[in-house]
Write a protein that holds these residues in place. Sequence first.
Motif, PDB file in Angstrom:
ATOM      1  N   ARG A  44     -32.865  51.035  -0.341  1.00 13.76           N
ATOM      2  CA  ARG A  44     -33.304  50.773  -1.717  1.00 13.76           C
ATOM      3  C   ARG A  44     -34.568  49.928  -1.739  1.00 13.76           C
ATOM      4  N   ILE A  45     -34.655  48.966  -0.831  1.00 11.04           N
ATOM      5  CA  ILE A  45     -35.863  48.141  -0.728  1.00 11.04           C
ATOM      6  C   ILE A  45     -37.050  49.007  -0.301  1.00 11.04           C
ATOM      7  N   GLU A  46     -36.862  49.818   0.737  1.00 15.09           N
ATOM      8  CA  GLU A  46     -37.933  50.676   1.259  1.00 15.09           C
ATOM      9  C   GLU A  46     -38.439  51.656   0.210  1.00 15.09           C
ATOM     10  N   ARG A  47     -37.546  52.187  -0.608  1.00 16.49           N
ATOM     11  CA  ARG A  47     -37.938  53.139  -1.653  1.00 16.49           C
ATOM     12  C   ARG A  47     -38.554  52.454  -2.864  1.00 16.49           C
ATOM     13  N   GLY A  48     -38.483  51.141  -2.903  1.00 20.40           N
ATOM     14  CA  GLY A  48     -39.041  50.414  -4.037  1.00 20.40           C
ATOM     15  C   GLY A  48     -38.154  50.428  -5.262  1.00 20.40           C
ATOM     16  N   VAL A  49     -36.875  50.768  -5.082  1.00 19.55           N
ATOM     17  CA  VAL A  49     -35.928  50.796  -6.197  1.00 19.55           C
ATOM     18  C   VAL A  49     -35.671  49.380  -6.709  1.00 19.55           C
ATOM     19  N   VAL A  50     -35.687  48.426  -5.783  1.00 17.11           N
ATOM     20  CA  VAL A  50     -35.413  47.032  -6.122  1.00 17.11           C
ATOM     21  C   VAL A  50     -36.247  46.158  -5.187  1.00 17.11           C
ATOM     22  N   ASP A  51     -36.643  44.981  -5.675  1.00 18.65           N
ATOM     23  CA  ASP A  51     -37.419  44.103  -4.801  1.00 18.65           C
ATOM     24  C   ASP A  51     -36.501  43.467  -3.753  1.00 18.65           C
ATOM     25  N   GLU A  52     -37.093  43.064  -2.644  1.00 20.18           N
ATOM     26  CA  GLU A  52     -36.328  42.581  -1.500  1.00 20.18           C
ATOM     27  C   GLU A  52     -35.458  41.379  -1.832  1.00 20.18           C
ATOM     28  N   SER A  57     -30.221  39.155  -2.258  1.00 19.92           N
ATOM     29  CA  SER A  57     -29.378  38.221  -2.995  1.00 19.92           C
ATOM     30  C   SER A  57     -28.101  38.910  -3.471  1.00 19.92           C
ATOM     31  N   SER A  58     -28.243  40.128  -3.936  1.00 21.29           N
ATOM     32  CA  SER A  58     -27.086  40.898  -4.394  1.00 21.29           C
ATOM     33  C   SER A  58     -26.154  41.220  -3.229  1.00 21.29           C
ATOM     34  N   LEU A  59     -26.711  41.612  -2.095  1.00 22.08           N
ATOM     35  CA  LEU A  59     -25.906  41.872  -0.892  1.00 22.08           C
ATOM     36  C   LEU A  59     -25.138  40.614  -0.495  1.00 22.08           C
ATOM     37  N   ALA A  60     -25.822  39.486  -0.471  1.00 18.48           N
ATOM     38  CA  ALA A  60     -25.184  38.219  -0.107  1.00 18.48           C
ATOM     39  C   ALA A  60     -24.045  37.882  -1.060  1.00 18.48           C
TER      40      ALA A  60
END
Length: 69
Positions: A44-52, A57-60
């Motif tokens: 998702r980060i690589e595709r630019g769907v969401v910022d890193e 933070s959401s994963l954590a």
Amino acid sequence: MPTNFWKSPDSIKQLNDLDPSGFALEFLRRNPKYRQDYRETLRRIERGVVDEATALSSLARRWGLQFRS
């Protein structure tokens, strides 16, 4: 240590010697659901769907992770 050898005597000794943070890291590293979630987060980060920062933070938050400052 490779995930496919986690039941070997050497691996068990290494796990027994870990502090709580290290043990938690090894648990997550072997958890297929966490590994899939982490891969999807990176995609998702690589595709630019969401910022890193938001994605990590959401994963954590989903996995109860805390990082030292």
